[in-house]
Design a protein around this motif. Structure first.
Motif, PDB file in Angstrom:
ATOM      1  N   GLN A 277       0.874  -1.342   0.072  1.00  0.00           N
ATOM      2  CA  GLN A 277      -0.117   0.216   0.095  1.00  0.00           C
ATOM      3  C   GLN A 277       0.918   1.258  -0.059  1.00  0.00           C
ATOM      4  O   GLN A 277       0.644   2.268  -0.536  1.00  0.00           O
ATOM      5  CB  GLN A 277      -1.117   0.106   1.131  1.00  0.00           C
ATOM      6  N   GLU A 281       0.734   4.282  -2.767  1.00  0.00           N
ATOM      7  CA  GLU A 281       0.588   5.577  -2.527  1.00  0.00           C
ATOM      8  C   GLU A 281       1.610   6.565  -3.166  1.00  0.00           C
ATOM      9  O   GLU A 281       1.448   7.855  -3.721  1.00  0.00           O
ATOM     10  CB  GLU A 281       0.196   5.948  -0.935  1.00  0.00           C
ATOM     11  N   GLU A 330      -9.755   5.713   4.251  1.00  0.00           N
ATOM     12  CA  GLU A 330      -9.912   5.134   3.066  1.00  0.00           C
ATOM     13  C   GLU A 330     -11.548   4.312   3.088  1.00  0.00           C
ATOM     14  O   GLU A 330     -11.765   4.334   1.885  1.00  0.00           O
ATOM     15  CB  GLU A 330      -8.686   3.987   3.141  1.00  0.00           C
ATOM     16  N   GLU A 365      -7.438   1.383  -4.492  1.00  0.00           N
ATOM     17  CA  GLU A 365      -8.292   1.768  -3.209  1.00  0.00           C
ATOM     18  C   GLU A 365      -8.874   0.744  -2.858  1.00  0.00           C
ATOM     19  O   GLU A 365      -8.997   0.528  -1.669  1.00  0.00           O
ATOM     20  CB  GLU A 365      -8.891   2.961  -3.566  1.00  0.00           C
ATOM     21  N   HIS A 368      -6.786  -1.392  -0.848  1.00  0.00           N
ATOM     22  CA  HIS A 368      -6.241  -0.954   0.469  1.00  0.00           C
ATOM     23  C   HIS A 368      -7.432  -0.858   1.547  1.00  0.00           C
ATOM     24  O   HIS A 368      -7.139  -1.418   2.697  1.00  0.00           O
ATOM     25  CB  HIS A 368      -5.834   0.696   0.356  1.00  0.00           C
ATOM     26  N   GLY A 456      -5.157   9.281   0.615  1.00  0.00           N
ATOM     27  CA  GLY A 456      -5.358   7.875   0.751  1.00  0.00           C
ATOM     28  C   GLY A 456      -5.208   6.762  -0.218  1.00  0.00           C
ATOM     29  O   GLY A 456      -5.039   7.556  -1.183  1.00  0.00           O
TER      30      GLY A 456
HETATM   31 FE   LIG Z   1      -5.016   4.207  -0.630  1.00  0.00          FE
END
Ligand SMILES: [Fe+2]
Ligand SMILES: [Fe+2]
Length: 456
Positions: A277, A281, A330, A365, A368, A456
């Motif tokens: 993750q 990002e 998130e 996402e 995540h 996020g």
């Molecule tokens: Fe993220």
């Protein structure tokens, strides 16, 4: 046949070597992560983010392979040789960026490469095929890391610096020689190693630092979210705000590095997932950077990318509280007004890059959110409580908008009209007066800031 008939490493010898590579990748992962936050050079932040991810993936693969050949306990948490430990401790603790780069990319990574290559030479490719495949894949990543590292060293380290740090670089060579080489295939030199930088234990620095391309890091003068969610503004200028939001995400690796570094004793898969993750990002930040570059916008001078989020979280919350904030933010990105909305704006804008980047940003996402469920949510019996806790932690972080201005840290200058005008020139359109007049900061919308202004 000739090759397959050649005897090679026994299982015992093979496992012993694999454990050495495993230890090296694990320590490299640790060093890359621990040095992201306080490293000012933007490309190194991103490079370390990628390389920590590559190392974490190799650690997972090696753990699995060792598990195929041995019964538990596998001994994967043991240090294979005391001098190998000193070798990595020294690189971790080195004070300067230049030494860090040299230690990583001229000593550690080449030693790993040599070990993997020697494994391929020494082992029987039929009997040990699964390790052979693994070594070849690892070498692919290692060569990528070296390419980046060699270029970095060439542009960063002058001959003067090299001469000044040569004694320390020799300490690193001595460590490896005293450990019988990184892979343990040489007779140990027998030399007694004195710790240099690592004589004092490494202290993680949680305060984010940025280079000169981030000249106004406390600037919270342009509220991206209020503009993005205002239906009266057209999609095209909204792509600029989304590129800004993406680029600003370089604060997430800075923050996640603090969680990973300051959370010991988790199962290895925790570190692997969190690092994936973290790299995503950093990649999102680079997508924002590419977006600005594609429009010919000189972002370091025109776009004021702040670090207030990672600074606030890293200095005011515990690692667990930071994780709670990350989860809270998130899970808020999943409903309609989150990542899907950004992707739709990207498509509607006719900017193909924005549509593409938001498409992958959304996909990342989803991953995540799963990582959050696996490593944060599971600690709660009630999912609502998990979200509430993240909300509470986020509310506790003091964002001193007015004080930063009064203390002279920033003037919260509104950089938006300038950037928008530049983009209009690139697009060959006249600026829309309503868009040009946009001047909402993060001060006026404190309530929204709590829920939507975050990375996020
Ligand atoms: Fe993220
Ligand atoms: Fe992101």
């Amino acid at each position: 046949m000739t090759e397959a008939m050649r005897p090679g490493l026994s299982v015992e010898q093979c496992v012993t070597r694999l454990k050495r590579y495993h230890y090296a990748f694990k320590r490299l992962h640790q060093i890359f992560i621990a040095r992201i936050t306080a490293e000012p050079i933007y490309e190194l932040k991103s490079g370390f983010s990628l390389h920590s991810h590559l190392c974490a993936e190799q650690v997972s693969a090696l753990r699995k392979r060792v598990g195929e050949m041995r019964e538990p306990p596998l001994g994967l948490e043991n240090v294979p040789h005391a001098n190998l430990e000193i070798f990595f401790d020294e690189i971790l603790a080195t004070p300067s960026t230049e030494e860090l780069v040299l230690g990583l990319y001229e000593k550690a990574v080449p030693a790993v490469k040599a070990g993997l290559e020697k494994h391929l030479t020494d082992t029987n490719h039929l009997a040990d095929q699964p390790s052979v495949r693994l070594c070849r894949i690892a070498l692919m990543d290692v060569k990528d890391m070296l390419k980046f590292g060699t270029t970095t060293a060439a542009s960063l380290v002058t001959e003067d610096i090299r001469a000044r740090v040569s004694a320390w670089l020799r300490v690193l060579d001595d460590c490896l020689a005293a450990a019988g080489g990184l892979d343990g295939t040489q007779p140990p030199s027998g030399k007694k190693i004195e710790r240099h930088y690592s004589a004092k234990p490494f202290q993680y620095d949680p305060v984010p630092r940025r280079d000169q391309r981030f000249p106004d890091p406390y600037n919270m003068g342009v509220n991206a979210e209020v503009f993005l969610y205002d239906p009266k503004f057209p999609p095209q200028p909204k792509t600029l705000m989304m590129f800004y939001k993406r680029l600003r995400e370089i604060d997430v690796p800075e923050m996640m590095a603090s969680i990973i570094t300051e959370t010991p004793d988790k199962p290895w898969e925790y570190y692997r997932d969190m690092t994936r993750q973290l790299w995503d990002e950093a990649r999102h930040a680079m997508m924002g950077e590419v977006g600005f570059a594609s429009l010919g916008i000189d972002w370091p001078h025109k776009v004021m990318v702040n670090f207030t989020w990672s600074l606030g979280l890293n200095t005011q919350l515990s690692p667990w509280e930071r994780h709670a904030v990350l989860y809270f933010i998130e899970q808020g990105l999943m409903p309609k007004n989150g990542k899907r909305f950004e992707w739709e704006v990207g498509l509607a804008s006719q900017n193909p890059l924005s549509g593409l980047f938001q498409d992958y940003d959304w996909a990342d996402e989803v991953l995540h959110a799963k990582i959050g469920r696996d490593w944060y949510l599971k600690e709660f019996d009630d999912p609502k409580k998990a979200v509430q806790y993240g909300d509470q932690c986020w509310s506790r972080v003091l964002m001193n908008w007015a004080k930063w201005r009064d203390d002279g840290f920033t003037r919260h200058r509104n950089w938006w009209p300038d950037v928008y005008r530049d983009a209009c020139q690139h697009w060959g359109v006249e600026p829309d007066p309503a868009v040009l007049a946009y001047a909402t900061t993060y001060e006026q919308v404190r309530a929204d800031l709590k829920t939507i202004s975050a990375s996020g």
